[in-house]
Scaffold this motif. Structure first.
Motif, PDB file in Angstrom:
ATOM      1  N   VAL A   1     -14.704  44.699 -24.415  1.00  0.00           N
ATOM      2  CA  VAL A   1     -15.623  45.146 -25.470  1.00  0.00           C
ATOM      3  C   VAL A   1     -15.612  46.659 -25.697  1.00  0.00           C
ATOM      4  O   VAL A   1     -16.202  47.138 -26.661  1.00  0.00           O
ATOM      5  CB  VAL A   1     -17.059  44.683 -25.160  1.00  0.00           C
TER       6      VAL A   1
ATOM      7  N   PRO B   1     -15.920  51.325 -32.243  1.00  0.00           N
ATOM      8  CA  PRO B   1     -17.154  50.887 -32.891  1.00  0.00           C
ATOM      9  C   PRO B   1     -18.333  51.750 -32.458  1.00  0.00           C
ATOM     10  O   PRO B   1     -18.263  52.460 -31.444  1.00  0.00           O
ATOM     11  CB  PRO B   1     -17.307  49.440 -32.410  1.00  0.00           C
TER      12      PRO B   1
ATOM     13  N   VAL C   1     -10.046  41.630 -34.869  1.00  0.00           N
ATOM     14  CA  VAL C   1      -9.803  43.004 -35.317  1.00  0.00           C
ATOM     15  C   VAL C   1      -8.369  43.134 -35.829  1.00  0.00           C
ATOM     16  O   VAL C   1      -7.430  42.590 -35.221  1.00  0.00           O
ATOM     17  CB  VAL C   1     -10.026  44.001 -34.161  1.00  0.00           C
TER      18      VAL C   1
ATOM     19  N   THR D   1     -17.959  45.116 -38.435  1.00  0.00           N
ATOM     20  CA  THR D   1     -18.307  46.067 -37.368  1.00  0.00           C
ATOM     21  C   THR D   1     -18.242  47.504 -37.881  1.00  0.00           C
ATOM     22  O   THR D   1     -17.287  47.905 -38.545  1.00  0.00           O
ATOM     23  CB  THR D   1     -17.343  45.911 -36.178  1.00  0.00           C
TER      24      THR D   1
ATOM     25  N   THR E   1     -14.996  39.043 -31.771  1.00  0.00           N
ATOM     26  CA  THR E   1     -14.619  39.740 -33.003  1.00  0.00           C
ATOM     27  C   THR E   1     -13.104  39.744 -33.189  1.00  0.00           C
ATOM     28  O   THR E   1     -12.354  40.028 -32.259  1.00  0.00           O
ATOM     29  CB  THR E   1     -15.130  41.195 -32.979  1.00  0.00           C
TER      30      THR E   1
ATOM     31  N   TRP F   1     -18.013  46.313 -28.825  1.00  0.00           N
ATOM     32  CA  TRP F   1     -17.665  45.210 -29.714  1.00  0.00           C
ATOM     33  C   TRP F   1     -18.498  43.964 -29.399  1.00  0.00           C
ATOM     34  O   TRP F   1     -18.841  43.699 -28.238  1.00  0.00           O
ATOM     35  CB  TRP F   1     -16.197  44.816 -29.539  1.00  0.00           C
TER      36      TRP F   1
ATOM     37  N   THR G   1     -12.448  43.953 -39.615  1.00  0.00           N
ATOM     38  CA  THR G   1     -13.029  43.019 -38.649  1.00  0.00           C
ATOM     39  C   THR G   1     -13.602  41.834 -39.416  1.00  0.00           C
ATOM     40  O   THR G   1     -13.869  41.926 -40.615  1.00  0.00           O
ATOM     41  CB  THR G   1     -14.152  43.681 -37.826  1.00  0.00           C
TER      42      THR G   1
ATOM     43  N   ILE H   1     -11.599  40.332 -29.402  1.00  0.00           N
ATOM     44  CA  ILE H   1     -12.483  40.810 -28.342  1.00  0.00           C
ATOM     45  C   ILE H   1     -12.930  39.625 -27.493  1.00  0.00           C
ATOM     46  O   ILE H   1     -13.428  38.621 -28.012  1.00  0.00           O
ATOM     47  CB  ILE H   1     -13.709  41.534 -28.925  1.00  0.00           C
TER      48      ILE H   1
END
Length: 403
Positions: A155, A205, A215, A185, A213, A209, A181, A242
């Motif tokens: 994360v 971020p 990305v 985010t 998620t 995270w 994302t 993530i």
């Protein structure tokens, strides 16, 4: 039988004389250029079209803007596309006599040019042509992190782009980088000079995270000048996911760390950290795990420490570029949980190191707190993006209001 004589006063018909067809003048480049067929104007002479660089030269070099010019009329429409079908933006000027691209051309790229033109009598014609720009003399390349396409990471993992050569036009480069994302985010780019001296730009971020998620990074860098005439020669894509929230909280004072998954403590592990002096104490801060390196050789000479050690170390989890690790330290087993006695790393028993190594993934944050003579690590010592508060991180972008 003799042929009948021609009637008096008539002559045999003569063959019609050939009339040369009118064709438009296609641009002749010093680079590779191929002209296509052009339709004749419906009335009047066709408009002649030529190609070249916006600076007036025929040769279109890497980074030059493309110019399409008309003689004997004006341009109505110009469409320039690269091999992937992406249009090179541009606009008409000088009363329609000239079209100039709004962006530089990419090095070593074949462009297709389609032109609609109109002459003074209202006649129209079309011209199709292609050209290949010269290859750049100097190139810049990048290294992306995470380094594996489709990886699952922790994360605290930033999106990171490191450059082989200095980037002097950071704004131009950053404009061509886009992070997407699947949940909107909030984040920002920030430029750092990493410990090796290379330019690097990270997108982190605002907060850790959200697990799960998706990305994506799109780096449309082909043809972008990173500064000083050093160009990128390709685009880059990166996609990753993530994983679960895994946070390792390391308390230098209690000499215990806790492994927390999705906000719940899973395991408490004793350790021995760096000796409490200016040379050996363990850095504090937030350290996304850089790499799981397994069994490696650790030599004090490589990190500038005076006390000599040269050991094969297993379960090595890299936290900083300068050589801070969490790892198995059987030679220090009697100190684990009692005394900070290492050369700066976080030393664990074999069993605990095996367990932790099996659980952590790249990008998991090690949050190190407590008393440290050396204090907080520098933000460029590994992925130190989280060492900087959010408002200050946003200011590290080369563009205003980056998000």
């Amino acid at each position: 039988m003799s042929p009948a004589p021609a009637p008096h006063g008539h002559r045999p018909p003569r063959l019609a004389r050939a009339v040369p067809a009118l064709v438009p003048l296609l641009g002749i480049l010093a680079l590779t250029a191929c002209g296509g067929p052009a339709a004749s104007a419906s009335k009047g002479d066709p408009v002649r079209v030529s190609l070249g660089a916006a600076n007036g030269t025929r040769t279109v070099k890497a980074g030059d803007k493309l110019r399409v010019s008309a003689a004997g009329g004006s341009l109505v429409k110009v469409v320039v596309t690269d091999p992937k079908g992406r249009r090179l933006p541009g606009g008409l000027g000088d009363g329609g006599k000239v079209w100039t691209s709004g962006e530089p051309t990419a090095p070593g790229t074949k462009y297709s040019v389609a032109v609609e033109a109109k002459n003074a009598e209202g006649g129209t014609n079309e011209v199709k042509e292609s050209l290949t720009t010269a290859k750049a003399d100097k190139l810049n390349k990048v290294e992306l992190s995470p380094g594996s396409q489709g990886a699952t990471v922790g994360v605290a993992q930033p999106v990171s782009v490191a450059f082989d050569f200095p980037v002097t036009d950071k704004a131009a480069v950053e404009r061509h980088l886009k992070v997407t994302t699947d949940n909107g985010t909030t984040g920002s780019w920030g430029w750092v000079k990493d410990l090796s001296g290379k330019d690097r730009v990270d997108w982190r971020p605002k907060e850790y995270w959200k697990p799960g998620t998706k990305v994506g990074l799109r780096a449309d860098l082909n043809g972008v000048d990173s500064g000083g005439g050093r160009y990128f020669a390709k685009d880059y894509d990166l996609n990753f996911t993530i994983g679960a929230s895994q946070v390792i909280k390391v308390d230098l004072d209690s000499k215990h760390l806790t492994f927390n998954e999705n906000g719940k403590e899973v395991k408490d592990i004793p350790f021995s950290a760096g000796k409490p002096d200016a040379q050996h104490s363990t850095w504090t801060g937030i350290f996304p795990l850089l790499a799981k390196e397994g069994t490696i050789n650790m030599n004090s000479e490589t990190v500038g420490l005076g006390d000599a050690y040269d050991k094969m170390v297993r379960d090595s989890m890299k936290l900083t570029s300068s050589g801070t690790y969490a790892h198995a330290a059987p030679w220090n087993a009697d100190k684990v949980g009692r005394v900070n006695n290492s050369s700066g790393c976080i030393g664990l028993t074999d069993a605990d190191a095996d367990w932790l190594y099996s659980k952590v993934r790249v990008g998991d944050p090690f949050e190190v707190t407590g008393s440290s003579v050396r204090g907080r690590a520098a933000e460029n010592n590994g992925f130190g993006d989280w060492m900087v508060d959010w408002s200050q991180w946003q200011k590290k972008s080369a563009l205003p209001s980056s998000s």
